[in-house]
Design a protein around this motif. Sequence first.
Motif, PDB file in Angstrom:
ATOM      1  N   ASP A 228       0.761  -1.347   0.222  1.00 30.77           N
ATOM      2  CA  ASP A 228       0.245   0.065  -0.120  1.00 30.77           C
ATOM      3  C   ASP A 228       0.971   1.374  -0.115  1.00 30.77           C
ATOM      4  O   ASP A 228       0.251   2.402   0.268  1.00 30.77           O
ATOM      5  N   GLY A 229       2.054   1.075  -0.204  1.00 25.29           N
ATOM      6  CA  GLY A 229       3.021   2.273  -0.061  1.00 25.29           C
ATOM      7  C   GLY A 229       3.455   3.035   1.124  1.00 25.29           C
ATOM      8  O   GLY A 229       3.683   4.069   1.153  1.00 25.29           O
ATOM      9  N   GLN A 230       3.198   2.089   2.051  1.00 27.76           N
ATOM     10  CA  GLN A 230       3.346   2.844   3.450  1.00 27.76           C
ATOM     11  C   GLN A 230       4.810   2.041   3.928  1.00 27.76           C
ATOM     12  O   GLN A 230       5.373   0.917   3.449  1.00 27.76           O
ATOM     13  N   ILE A 231       5.279   2.690   5.029  1.00 29.77           N
ATOM     14  CA  ILE A 231       6.491   2.146   5.648  1.00 29.77           C
ATOM     15  C   ILE A 231       6.185   1.526   7.027  1.00 29.77           C
ATOM     16  O   ILE A 231       5.387   2.158   7.763  1.00 29.77           O
ATOM     17  N   PRO A 232       6.249   0.075   6.980  1.00 26.79           N
ATOM     18  CA  PRO A 232       6.029  -0.603   8.119  1.00 26.79           C
ATOM     19  C   PRO A 232       7.011  -0.340   9.170  1.00 26.79           C
ATOM     20  O   PRO A 232       8.466  -0.410   8.922  1.00 26.79           O
ATOM     21  N   ILE A 233       6.600  -0.175  10.553  1.00 26.30           N
ATOM     22  CA  ILE A 233       7.499  -0.358  11.568  1.00 26.30           C
ATOM     23  C   ILE A 233       6.848  -0.873  13.130  1.00 26.30           C
ATOM     24  O   ILE A 233       5.670  -0.813  13.092  1.00 26.30           O
ATOM     25  N   VAL A 234       7.770  -2.089  13.248  1.00 25.33           N
ATOM     26  CA  VAL A 234       7.079  -2.730  14.757  1.00 25.33           C
ATOM     27  C   VAL A 234       7.985  -2.389  15.807  1.00 25.33           C
ATOM     28  O   VAL A 234       9.222  -2.301  15.824  1.00 25.33           O
ATOM     29  N   ILE A 235       7.097  -2.152  16.783  1.00 23.13           N
ATOM     30  CA  ILE A 235       7.556  -1.712  18.213  1.00 23.13           C
ATOM     31  C   ILE A 235       7.433  -2.964  19.124  1.00 23.13           C
ATOM     32  O   ILE A 235       6.339  -3.377  19.312  1.00 23.13           O
ATOM     33  N   LEU A 236       8.655  -3.413  19.355  1.00 22.61           N
ATOM     34  CA  LEU A 236       8.572  -4.598  20.208  1.00 22.61           C
ATOM     35  C   LEU A 236       8.630  -4.301  21.900  1.00 22.61           C
ATOM     36  O   LEU A 236       9.895  -3.864  22.039  1.00 22.61           O
ATOM     37  N   LEU A 237       7.846  -4.514  22.454  1.00 25.56           N
ATOM     38  CA  LEU A 237       7.797  -4.085  23.980  1.00 25.56           C
ATOM     39  C   LEU A 237       7.943  -5.267  24.950  1.00 25.56           C
ATOM     40  O   LEU A 237       7.274  -5.862  25.047  1.00 25.56           O
TER      41      LEU A 237
ATOM     42  N   ASN B 285      14.461 -13.554  12.941  1.00 21.69           N
ATOM     43  CA  ASN B 285      14.564 -14.229  11.363  1.00 21.69           C
ATOM     44  C   ASN B 285      13.598 -13.207  10.684  1.00 21.69           C
ATOM     45  O   ASN B 285      14.050 -13.042   9.526  1.00 21.69           O
ATOM     46  N   ILE B 286      12.449 -13.035  11.046  1.00 18.68           N
ATOM     47  CA  ILE B 286      11.224 -12.757  10.207  1.00 18.68           C
ATOM     48  C   ILE B 286      11.737 -11.230  10.032  1.00 18.68           C
ATOM     49  O   ILE B 286      11.706 -10.438   8.843  1.00 18.68           O
ATOM     50  N   LEU B 287      12.249 -10.486  11.093  1.00 21.47           N
ATOM     51  CA  LEU B 287      12.565  -8.938  10.944  1.00 21.47           C
ATOM     52  C   LEU B 287      13.707  -8.745   9.916  1.00 21.47           C
ATOM     53  O   LEU B 287      13.831  -8.106   9.256  1.00 21.47           O
TER      54      LEU B 287
END
Length: 372
Positions: free
Chosen positions: A284-293, A308-310
């Motif tokens: 969708d033309g967006q930047i994904p960011i994951v926050i691992l808490l 591994n996924i990241l």
Amino acid sequence: MSPLIRMPLMVLAALVALDLAAAGALSVFEEKGIGGSLVNYFEYGRSTPGKIAKWQAEPDLPGNLYKVAWRPGALKYSAESFAKEVEGPKPVIRAYGMSFTDRILSHAETERPSLAVDSMGGPGASPNYVFAQFLDDRENRRPGDVAIIGILASSVSGMGAMSNQTRVFEQPAPFTFPIFRPTGGHGLERLDPIIESLEAQNALAQDPDRARAWHAQLAEEDKLYSPFAYALPWLDRSPFMRLVRRSLATSDISRREVSVLGDPDMLEALRRIVASFAKIAREDGQIPIVILLQNRSGAPDLMAVLENILEEGDIPYLLTSDIVDPSNPSIFEGDGHFKPEVDARLATAFLDILDRENALDPLRADQDAAAR
């Protein structure tokens, strides 16, 4: 009557009388608004159906979680807000998580007031709740936006649940969400709950067949469903039985959480959720960011599960344990959240990721589209 029989009967009668006296005293305390901590102590042991029914009947009760975090209401609000947005070159940060992510983003806005943030979440939201919100809110994001999901270590066990009412016995908010399970290849199967809205929850009292079907679905599909939390709600009249139920239910749910965290399918579902999130955002033309808490629960080690996924997916992420040590109790407030100064440090690290990814460049979306 034999003394061997008379003595146990006398003890039993005394216990019943004491239980009745305690029930009467607690009722008076509650009516007069006194003895709050003592009343709450016994309320925690009320059955899950009993708590939910009481919340529904008394909406002004302190700590009432009956109406919180229902997904359709949040999605409707998101759609209405999105429709009012003035489309422009400025990317919007669309975040899906819980209070932990909200607090970090709030500090990021304070540090950089030009940020545009739109956040959606639920209390202690599990990854399946967060991912479902991301999926179902897809129409309310634009190319160029930044998409964020927050994954809270202590909520990963909730991936086996369909509702917070099975996860958190002492405060069983009834809002619901799907379960995601791995299928062949790299896919995910989505199993939606029978009850998805506050309106459907309200209607259960007048629809016993649907109520039974909902209870049956929880008992069959929800891995955190504990019979000790639901059985014989009429025993809620007894303060003593509430204490017994509280002990049995909390220990049983804890055991079930450990089982979920040890289930390879659940951890594989989490990996696929993260991979699918990044794939959809980029499509969708967006930047994904994951926050691992990584909070003080200590389990699971999010990086051990997701590294591994990241790395393979080149997915930007913020790992809180890279910034602060979750084994250090001094970084947490009494309610389990990070202290404000810790949230501020995490917000700075988050802004560094935005800068590194060139995420706030208004021309980036057009450049990315041209490159594709």
